[in-house]
Enzyme design. Structure first.
Site, PDB file in Angstrom:
ATOM      1  N   SER A  47      17.089   1.051 -38.200  1.00 47.84           N
ATOM      2  CA  SER A  47      15.813   0.881 -38.915  1.00 47.84           C
ATOM      3  C   SER A  47      15.593   1.994 -39.926  1.00 47.84           C
ATOM      4  O   SER A  47      15.040   1.779 -41.011  1.00 47.84           O
ATOM      5  CB  SER A  47      14.646   0.873 -37.924  1.00 47.84           C
ATOM      6  OG  SER A  47      14.834  -0.047 -36.886  1.00 47.84           O
ATOM      7  N   LEU A  49      17.598   3.463 -41.843  1.00 46.93           N
ATOM      8  CA  LEU A  49      18.365   3.326 -43.074  1.00 46.93           C
ATOM      9  C   LEU A  49      17.886   2.177 -43.948  1.00 46.93           C
ATOM     10  O   LEU A  49      18.404   1.987 -45.048  1.00 46.93           O
ATOM     11  CB  LEU A  49      19.850   3.119 -42.739  1.00 46.93           C
ATOM     12  CG  LEU A  49      20.530   4.257 -41.951  1.00 46.93           C
ATOM     13  CD1 LEU A  49      21.981   3.913 -41.663  1.00 46.93           C
ATOM     14  CD2 LEU A  49      20.429   5.572 -42.714  1.00 46.93           C
ATOM     15  N   ALA A  50      16.909   1.407 -43.463  1.00 50.16           N
ATOM     16  CA  ALA A  50      16.457   0.222 -44.207  1.00 50.16           C
ATOM     17  C   ALA A  50      15.756   0.637 -45.499  1.00 50.16           C
ATOM     18  O   ALA A  50      14.762   1.355 -45.477  1.00 50.16           O
ATOM     19  CB  ALA A  50      15.522  -0.608 -43.342  1.00 50.16           C
ATOM     20  N   GLY A  53      11.945  -3.811 -47.419  1.00 47.92           N
ATOM     21  CA  GLY A  53      10.657  -3.694 -46.758  1.00 47.92           C
ATOM     22  C   GLY A  53      10.431  -4.780 -45.729  1.00 47.92           C
ATOM     23  O   GLY A  53      11.351  -5.198 -45.035  1.00 47.92           O
ATOM     24  N   GLU A 118      12.882 -10.262 -53.515  1.00 44.12           N
ATOM     25  CA  GLU A 118      14.272 -10.134 -53.079  1.00 44.12           C
ATOM     26  C   GLU A 118      14.893 -11.520 -53.004  1.00 44.12           C
ATOM     27  O   GLU A 118      14.221 -12.543 -53.171  1.00 44.12           O
ATOM     28  CB  GLU A 118      14.358  -9.399 -51.735  1.00 44.12           C
ATOM     29  CG  GLU A 118      13.942  -7.940 -51.847  1.00 44.12           C
ATOM     30  CD  GLU A 118      14.130  -7.152 -50.559  1.00 44.12           C
ATOM     31  OE1 GLU A 118      14.622  -7.724 -49.573  1.00 44.12           O
ATOM     32  OE2 GLU A 118      13.775  -5.963 -50.544  1.00 44.12           O
ATOM     33  N   HIS A 233      26.004  -7.331 -46.549  1.00 44.18           N
ATOM     34  CA  HIS A 233      25.188  -7.052 -47.733  1.00 44.18           C
ATOM     35  C   HIS A 233      26.120  -6.957 -48.934  1.00 44.18           C
ATOM     36  O   HIS A 233      27.138  -6.261 -48.879  1.00 44.18           O
ATOM     37  CB  HIS A 233      24.411  -5.752 -47.560  1.00 44.18           C
ATOM     38  CG  HIS A 233      23.255  -5.627 -48.491  1.00 44.18           C
ATOM     39  ND1 HIS A 233      23.410  -5.420 -49.845  1.00 44.18           N
ATOM     40  CD2 HIS A 233      21.912  -5.704 -48.282  1.00 44.18           C
ATOM     41  CE1 HIS A 233      22.222  -5.359 -50.418  1.00 44.18           C
ATOM     42  NE2 HIS A 233      21.302  -5.537 -49.492  1.00 44.18           N
ATOM     43  N   ARG A 278      22.293 -14.178 -49.652  1.00 43.38           N
ATOM     44  CA  ARG A 278      23.226 -13.066 -49.523  1.00 43.38           C
ATOM     45  C   ARG A 278      24.663 -13.508 -49.259  1.00 43.38           C
ATOM     46  O   ARG A 278      25.607 -12.883 -49.735  1.00 43.38           O
ATOM     47  CB  ARG A 278      22.762 -12.129 -48.410  1.00 43.38           C
ATOM     48  CG  ARG A 278      21.613 -11.244 -48.829  1.00 43.38           C
ATOM     49  CD  ARG A 278      21.209 -10.293 -47.737  1.00 43.38           C
ATOM     50  NE  ARG A 278      20.187  -9.377 -48.220  1.00 43.38           N
ATOM     51  CZ  ARG A 278      19.581  -8.485 -47.466  1.00 43.38           C
ATOM     52  NH1 ARG A 278      19.880  -8.391 -46.178  1.00 43.38           N
ATOM     53  NH2 ARG A 278      18.665  -7.676 -47.969  1.00 43.38           N
ATOM     54  N   HIS A 337      26.106  -5.624 -42.409  1.00 43.74           N
ATOM     55  CA  HIS A 337      24.747  -5.116 -42.576  1.00 43.74           C
ATOM     56  C   HIS A 337      23.799  -5.565 -41.466  1.00 43.74           C
ATOM     57  O   HIS A 337      22.985  -4.770 -40.989  1.00 43.74           O
ATOM     58  CB  HIS A 337      24.215  -5.595 -43.929  1.00 43.74           C
ATOM     59  CG  HIS A 337      22.851  -5.114 -44.262  1.00 43.74           C
ATOM     60  ND1 HIS A 337      22.536  -3.769 -44.365  1.00 43.74           N
ATOM     61  CD2 HIS A 337      21.687  -5.788 -44.534  1.00 43.74           C
ATOM     62  CE1 HIS A 337      21.256  -3.638 -44.683  1.00 43.74           C
ATOM     63  NE2 HIS A 337      20.722  -4.840 -44.779  1.00 43.74           N
ATOM     64  N   ARG A 372      20.074 -14.545 -42.490  1.00 45.03           N
ATOM     65  CA  ARG A 372      18.748 -13.933 -42.546  1.00 45.03           C
ATOM     66  C   ARG A 372      18.198 -13.890 -43.963  1.00 45.03           C
ATOM     67  O   ARG A 372      18.879 -13.493 -44.901  1.00 45.03           O
ATOM     68  CB  ARG A 372      18.838 -12.503 -42.004  1.00 45.03           C
ATOM     69  CG  ARG A 372      17.561 -11.696 -42.127  1.00 45.03           C
ATOM     70  CD  ARG A 372      17.767 -10.282 -41.635  1.00 45.03           C
ATOM     71  NE  ARG A 372      18.678  -9.538 -42.471  1.00 45.03           N
ATOM     72  CZ  ARG A 372      18.341  -8.468 -43.186  1.00 45.03           C
ATOM     73  NH1 ARG A 372      17.104  -8.019 -43.164  1.00 45.03           N
ATOM     74  NH2 ARG A 372      19.235  -7.835 -43.902  1.00 45.03           N
ATOM     75  N   SER A 377      13.839  -9.077 -41.219  1.00 53.65           N
ATOM     76  CA  SER A 377      14.235  -8.422 -39.971  1.00 53.65           C
ATOM     77  C   SER A 377      13.209  -7.390 -39.508  1.00 53.65           C
ATOM     78  O   SER A 377      12.846  -7.351 -38.326  1.00 53.65           O
ATOM     79  CB  SER A 377      15.608  -7.767 -40.118  1.00 53.65           C
ATOM     80  OG  SER A 377      15.651  -6.963 -41.271  1.00 53.65           O
TER      81      SER A 377
END
Length: 513
Positions: A47, A49-50, A53, A118, A233, A278, A337, A372, A377
C-alpha cells in the site's frame, strides 16, 4: 492494550499492516485486537508504494452506476456484480472515513476534491493524497491513528509462519520473532498480507510480497480463487532498481503517450489508446520489447516543465535514474503489480475455513474479475475492512486452546522462484511452459526450505493458468488466444493443485519412457 505475547486472550489477530490491516484494526476498536507486522509499522507494505489513488464516484457528472459499468467492463465477465455494486456504492463513504482518520486528500483552489482520470474509467473519479504519493500518505496517517488507539496491540518484527487448525477451524498462529517461536491461541485471524509481485523478477511490489498470506491459507486448507489473474502494470520505470519504481497511470491520464525508440506512437490505433485496459497496454508494450525495441512514456508535450509539480515523487525517482521527464521520455516496461486472485471470501471477508478472514489484495472478493480497474484496489481495502471488522467482532471468541507444537517453516525466500515465475506466468503464457513450471515448482514445494512456500503459491497459479484454456483479462494463453464465453471464476485448494501437478509429472514421465 497489554498482554502476554503467548496468551492474547482470544483477541482477533490481524496479520499484515498495510492499508487493509490498519483499517480493519481501526474499525474493530474499541474491541481489543492484535496487529502483527513483520516490519516496523508503516514500512514495507504494498500500500505504501501506491501512487494511484482511490476510485469513487464523487464528480457531479458521475455516479455509482457509471463506476459499476466501468468495473464490470474491466473485469471482462468474471466480476461478482453484487460485490461490485456494494463496493462502488460504499466508495464515497470510504473517502469520508479516511478523512475522519486524518487523511488530507488533494483539493483544487475551490476546495473541492481534485479528481483524476485513469485507464478504462469513463469519468474523472480518482482521489489522491500528496499528489502521486497516495499510498505513503494513507499508510503514514493510518499508522499514526493505530498507534493512538489503546485497544490495538502492535507486534512489530514478528512474522506468522503457519496457521494452526484444529477440528476444521482456526485455533492459533505460529509466530516467529526476535525472541523465538510463539504459538498464539486465537479462533479469529484476519489475513491482510498483500500480493505476490515478489515472485517475479520485474515487480513494483516489495520483494518480500511473495504470496505469504496465500501460502498460510492454502496450507491450512482454505479455498483460493482466480489465481491465474495477475496484473502487470505497463509503465514501470525501466531501471535496475528493484522493486521497480512505478510511473503512475495518472501520467497517461494527463496525456502522456507511449512511443518506441524511434518516437513512434504504437497505441494510436488501439481503442482507448494509452488509457485502454491495463492488460491491453501491457501486452502492447511487451510485444515491442519482444521485438527488440525499447519503450518510452513521453510527457513532454502534455506536461513538460509542469511534470515535477504535478508528479513530484515520480520526478524524483526519474532524477535518481538520471532522467528529466520534463525534457526527455521515460523508459518503461511492464512489471507484476497486482493480483486479482486470492483467498476466496464472501461479502464480509470470511474464507472457507472457519475463523479465517481475508482483506485487501490477499482476498478475492469478486470485485476485480479478470482485470482490476485502476485505483479500485485501495477503495476495496478501505470499504471491505469495515465489513470484515464487523464480521470478526460478531464472531464468538471461542475457547482458549493448549496448542500442540508443530514444524516451523523457514522464512520465505522467493529468489530461486523468480526466473520460473517470470518465464511461465508472465504476460504471455502457453501450456508447455506452464507444465514445465508446474513440474519444477512441485519439487521445490515438496520439501521444507525457504523457497517452498513461494513455490507452492507459484505452483497453484500455474495450475490455475493451465486449467483456464482461454484468454481473458490479464490471463493470456498464446495456445488458447480466444475468449470462452462459458468460462467461470476458478476455485482451487492446495490439495487439488498438488494432485494436478503430480498427474502432469506422471504423464510427462510415461511419455519419455
Amino acid at each position: 492494550m497489554s498482554l502476554d505475547i503467548q496468551n492474547i486472550g482470544g483477541a482477533p489477530l490481524i496479520i499484515g499492516a498495510g492499508l487493509a490491516g490498519l483499517m480493519t484494526a481501526l474499525h474493530l476498536a474499541p474491541e481489543p485486537v492484535v496487529l502483527l507486522s513483520n516490519a516496523p509499522l508503516g514500512t514495507e507494505a504494498c500500500s505504501e508504494l501506491a501512487q494511484g489513488g482511490l476510485a469513487a464516484s464523487l464528480g457531479g457528472d458521475d455516479g455509482p452506476e457509471l463506476h459499476l459499468c466501468d468495473t464490470l467492463a474491466a473485469g471482462d465477465g468474471l466480476c461478482d456484480e453484487a460485490m461490485v455494486r456494494r463496493v462502488v456504492e460504499a466508495a464515497p463513504r470510504a473517502i469520508g472515513n479516511l478523512e475522519r482518520f486524518g487523511v488530507a486528500f488533494d483539493r483544487g483552489p475551490d476546495g473541492a476534491l481534485r479528481l483524476g482520470l485513469e485507464a478504462a474509467h469513463s469519468h474523472r473519479r480518482i482521489v489522491h493524497a500528496a499528489n502521486d504519493a497516495t499510498g505513503r500518505e494513507l499508510v503514514r496517517t493510518l499508522a499514526a491513528a493505530v498507534r493512538r488507539t489503546p485497544s490495538i496491540t502492535i507486534l512489530e518484527g514478528m512474522e506468522a509462519r503457519r496457521l494452526i487448525v484444529e477440528d476444521g477451524a482456526i485455533a492459533g498462529v505460529l509466530v516467529v520473532g526476535g525472541t523465538g517461536t510463539v504459538a498464539m491461541s486465537t479462533s479469529r485471524v484476519v489475513l491482510a498480507t498483500g500480493g505476490i509481485g515478489g515472485l517475479f523478477s520485474d515487480t513494483t511490489n516489495p520483494l518480500g510480497s511473495c504470496g505469504h498470506g496465500l501460502a498460510l491459507a492454502a496450507c491450512a486448507g482454505a479455498e483460493l480463487a482466480d489465481l491465474e489473474f495477475v496484473q502487470f502494470h505497463p509503465t514501470a520505470l525501466d531501471s535496475p532498481r528493484r522493486p521497480m519504481p512505478l510511473v503512475s497511470e495518472a501520467v497517461r491520464g494527463e496525456g502522456a503517450v507511449l512511443v518506441d525508440e524511434r518516437g513512434q506512437r504504437f497505441l494510436a490505433d488501439t481503442p482507448g489508446g494509452e488509457l485502454a485496459p491495463r492488460d491491453v497496454v501491457a501486452r502492447a508494450v511487451w510485444h515491442q520489447l519482444a521485438a527488440g525495441r525499447r519503450v518510452f512514456l513521453d510527457a513532454r508535450k502534455c506536461l513538460g516543465p509542469r511534470f515535477g509539480k504535478r508528479f513530484p515523487a515520480i520526478a524524483y525517482l526519474c532524477q535518481e535514474a538520471g532522467i528529466d521527464p520534463a525534457v526527455e521520455p521515460i523508459p518503461v516496461r511492464p512489471a507484476a503489480h497486482y493480483h486479482m486472485g486470492g483467498i476466496a471470501v464472501d461479502a464480509v471477508g470470511r474464507s472457507s475455513l472457519a475463523g479465517l478472514w481475508a482483506c485487501g489484495e490477499v482476498a478475492c472478493t469478486g470485485l476485480h474479475g479478470a482485470n482490476r480497474l485502476a485505483s479500485n484496489s485501495l477503495t476495496e481495502a478501505v470499504a471491505t475492512a469495515g465489513w470484515v471488522a464487523e464480521s470478526v467482532a460478531g464472531a464468538s471468541p471461542g475457547r482458549r486452546r493448549r496448542l500442540l507444537s508443530t514444524l516451523v517453516p523457514p522464512r520465505p525466500d522467493p529468489s530461486c522462484i523468480r526466473p520460473v515465475a517470470s518465464e511461465a506466468l508472465g504476460i504471455i503464457r502457453d501450456g508447455e511452459a506452464l507444465r514445465e513450471a508446474a513440474a519444477a515448482l512441485l519439487q521445490i514445494a515438496a520439501v521444507n526450505q525457504a523457497a517452498s512456500d513461494p513455490a507452492l503459491v507459484a505452483l497453484m497459479i500455474a495450475i490455475a493458468a493451465l486449467r483456464r484454456k482461454e484468454s481473458r483479462g490479464s490471463h493470456y494463453r498464446s495456445d488458447f488466444p480466444r475468449r470462452n464465453a462459458a468460462a467461470r471464476p476458478s476455485r482451487l485448494t492446495l490439495g487439488m493443485a498438488v494432485q494436478a501437478a503430480v498427474a502432469l509429472s506422471w504423464r510427462a514421465s510415461t511419455r519419455s519412457t
